[in-house]
Scaffold this motif. Structure first.
Motif, short mmCIF file in Angstrom:
data_model
loop_
_atom_site.label_atom_id
_atom_site.label_comp_id
_atom_site.label_asym_id
_atom_site.label_seq_id
_atom_site.Cartn_x
_atom_site.Cartn_y
_atom_site.Cartn_z
N ILE A 1 -22.72 36.33 54.76
CA ILE A 1 -22.13 36.84 56.00
C ILE A 1 -21.34 35.78 56.79
CG2 ILE A 1 -23.80 38.70 56.30
CD1 ILE A 1 -25.28 36.89 58.33
N HIS A 2 -21.24 34.56 56.26
CA HIS A 2 -20.55 33.47 56.96
C HIS A 2 -19.56 32.78 56.04
CE1 HIS A 2 -24.30 33.72 59.36
NE2 HIS A 2 -23.49 33.44 60.35
N MET A 3 -18.67 32.01 56.66
CA MET A 3 -17.79 31.11 55.91
C MET A 3 -17.92 29.73 56.52
SD MET A 3 -13.72 30.93 55.43
CE MET A 3 -12.99 29.82 54.26
N ASN A 4 -17.96 28.72 55.65
CA ASN A 4 -18.00 27.33 56.08
C ASN A 4 -16.63 26.72 55.77
OD1 ASN A 4 -18.28 24.56 56.35
ND2 ASN A 4 -20.41 24.58 55.64
N PRO A 5 -15.74 26.60 56.78
CA PRO A 5 -14.39 26.07 56.54
C PRO A 5 -14.39 24.67 55.95
CG PRO A 5 -14.53 27.05 58.71
CD PRO A 5 -15.93 26.99 58.16
N GLN A 6 -15.38 23.84 56.32
CA GLN A 6 -15.46 22.48 55.78
C GLN A 6 -15.70 22.53 54.28
OE1 GLN A 6 -18.53 20.57 58.05
NE2 GLN A 6 -17.38 20.66 59.95
N GLU A 7 -16.55 23.41 53.86
CA GLU A 7 -16.86 23.55 52.43
C GLU A 7 -15.68 24.15 51.66
OE1 GLU A 7 -19.84 26.34 49.96
OE2 GLU A 7 -20.82 25.13 51.51
N ALA A 8 -15.00 25.11 52.27
CA ALA A 8 -13.87 25.76 51.60
C ALA A 8 -12.71 24.79 51.42
CB ALA A 8 -13.41 26.97 52.40
N SER B 1 -17.68 48.86 45.90
CA SER B 1 -16.28 48.76 46.32
C SER B 1 -16.07 47.39 46.91
CB SER B 1 -15.93 49.86 47.32
OG SER B 1 -16.66 49.68 48.50
N SER B 2 -14.83 46.98 46.96
CA SER B 2 -14.55 45.65 47.49
C SER B 2 -13.23 45.65 48.26
CB SER B 2 -14.51 44.62 46.36
OG SER B 2 -13.44 44.89 45.50
N ASP B 3 -13.09 44.65 49.08
CA ASP B 3 -11.86 44.43 49.83
C ASP B 3 -11.72 42.92 50.03
OD1 ASP B 3 -9.55 44.92 51.20
OD2 ASP B 3 -10.48 45.81 52.96
N SER B 4 -10.49 42.48 50.14
CA SER B 4 -10.24 41.03 50.26
C SER B 4 -9.57 40.70 51.58
CB SER B 4 -9.36 40.55 49.11
OG SER B 4 -10.01 40.72 47.90
N TYR C 1 -15.04 40.95 50.02
CA TYR C 1 -16.22 41.64 50.56
C TYR C 1 -16.62 42.69 49.53
CZ TYR C 1 -19.17 44.21 53.85
OH TYR C 1 -20.23 44.81 54.49
N VAL C 2 -17.85 42.61 49.06
CA VAL C 2 -18.34 43.54 48.04
C VAL C 2 -19.51 44.32 48.61
CG1 VAL C 2 -19.31 43.74 45.73
CG2 VAL C 2 -17.64 41.95 46.21
N TYR C 3 -19.42 45.67 48.48
CA TYR C 3 -20.51 46.53 48.92
C TYR C 3 -20.97 47.37 47.72
CZ TYR C 3 -23.04 50.39 50.99
OH TYR C 3 -24.01 51.32 51.30
N ALA D 1 -17.86 24.93 62.31
CA ALA D 1 -19.10 25.11 61.57
C ALA D 1 -19.08 26.50 60.93
CB ALA D 1 -20.28 24.96 62.52
N LEU D 2 -20.21 27.03 60.62
CA LEU D 2 -20.27 28.36 60.03
C LEU D 2 -19.62 29.39 60.94
CD1 LEU D 2 -23.91 28.49 58.62
CD2 LEU D 2 -21.78 28.23 57.35
N VAL D 3 -18.75 30.19 60.36
CA VAL D 3 -18.04 31.23 61.10
C VAL D 3 -18.50 32.58 60.57
CG1 VAL D 3 -15.76 32.20 61.59
CG2 VAL D 3 -16.04 29.72 61.39
N PRO D 4 -18.96 33.46 61.47
CA PRO D 4 -19.40 34.78 60.98
C PRO D 4 -18.20 35.57 60.45
CG PRO D 4 -19.57 34.64 63.38
CD PRO D 4 -19.14 33.30 62.89
N LEU D 5 -18.40 36.23 59.33
CA LEU D 5 -17.38 37.10 58.74
C LEU D 5 -17.74 38.53 59.11
CD1 LEU D 5 -17.14 35.31 55.30
CD2 LEU D 5 -15.45 35.27 57.14
N GLU D 6 -16.88 39.16 59.88
CA GLU D 6 -17.17 40.49 60.41
C GLU D 6 -16.00 41.43 60.14
OE1 GLU D 6 -17.52 39.22 64.45
OE2 GLU D 6 -19.66 38.80 64.26
N GLY D 7 -16.20 42.68 60.52
CA GLY D 7 -15.11 43.65 60.51
C GLY D 7 -15.00 44.47 59.25
N MET D 8 -15.94 44.37 58.35
CA MET D 8 -15.89 45.17 57.13
C MET D 8 -16.99 46.23 57.18
SD MET D 8 -13.31 43.96 55.70
CE MET D 8 -12.94 43.69 53.99
N SER D 9 -16.72 47.34 56.54
CA SER D 9 -17.67 48.44 56.58
C SER D 9 -17.83 48.99 55.16
CB SER D 9 -17.11 49.52 57.51
OG SER D 9 -17.97 50.62 57.58
N PRO D 10 -19.01 49.42 54.81
CA PRO D 10 -20.28 49.38 55.53
C PRO D 10 -20.79 47.94 55.70
CG PRO D 10 -20.51 50.50 53.39
CD PRO D 10 -19.11 50.04 53.51
N ALA D 11 -21.71 47.80 56.62
CA ALA D 11 -22.14 46.48 57.05
C ALA D 11 -23.09 45.77 56.09
CB ALA D 11 -22.80 46.60 58.42
#
Length: 176
Positions: free
Chosen positions: A31-38, A57-60, A47-49, A9-19
């Protein structure tokens, strides 16, 4: 690279800063990813801040979505004496585990398992640190086949006054 199974199901996407940033890409919400939808495959999520001054800034991150393992049964699910069934999961995963009645079967780490006993069986696979289980299958014990299907039973009957087989052929049953 992160691996997820398609049935998650929905998986939280974490580990990027700033939050306070947001995720973008296939199956991603803020803040989540749905693997079924992807869908199955490798996806790039970004990740865009954006700070209060409008600087961004962004990171992939690459996320691989793999198919849920499917349990196949070769043979009957009702086993008679001396019969077996083979359970299998598609090959290509890093780690395999098999369970009978919710207990891990020791030393069974291959894509297939031959079963000869009744129980509820389930396979589990691991890929890239993610785990997924198959549906379970119930194997039942059936009635053992008869080992005496073709037999001949005979009895010796002695009738008083009959001394030979020829006399028996002419015996009137109502007289006996």
């Amino acid at each position: 690279n992160t691996t997820l199974f398609a049935q998650h199901a929905l998986v939280p996407l974490e580990g990027m800063s700033p939050a306070d940033g947001e995720w973008e890409g296939p199956g991603a919400s803020s803040i989540h990813m749905n693997p079924q939808e992807a869908g199955i495959g490798t996806h790039t999520l970004t990740y865009v801040y954006t700070d209060p001054y409008g600087c961004s800034s962004s990171d992939s991150r690459a996320i691989t979505v793999v198919a849920r393992p499917v349990l196949a049964v070769e043979g009957n699910t009702t086993l008679k004496e001396r019969e077996s069934a083979t359970l299998s999961v598609q090959s290509g995963y890093e780690i395999y585990r098999w369970y009978k009645d919710d207990k891990e079967i020791n030393n069974q780490h291959t894509p297939s398992l031959t079963v000869t006993e009744a129980g509820t069986y389930q396979g589990e696979v691991e890929e890239g640190g993610a785990e997924a289980s198959t549906e379970s299958v119930k194997i039942s014990a059936g009635t053992a086949p008869s080992t005496n299907q073709n037999y001949f039973s005979s009895r010796t009957v002695q009738i008083e006054g009959i001394t030979a087989a020829e006399e028996l052929q002419h015996l009137n049953i109502s007289e006996a």
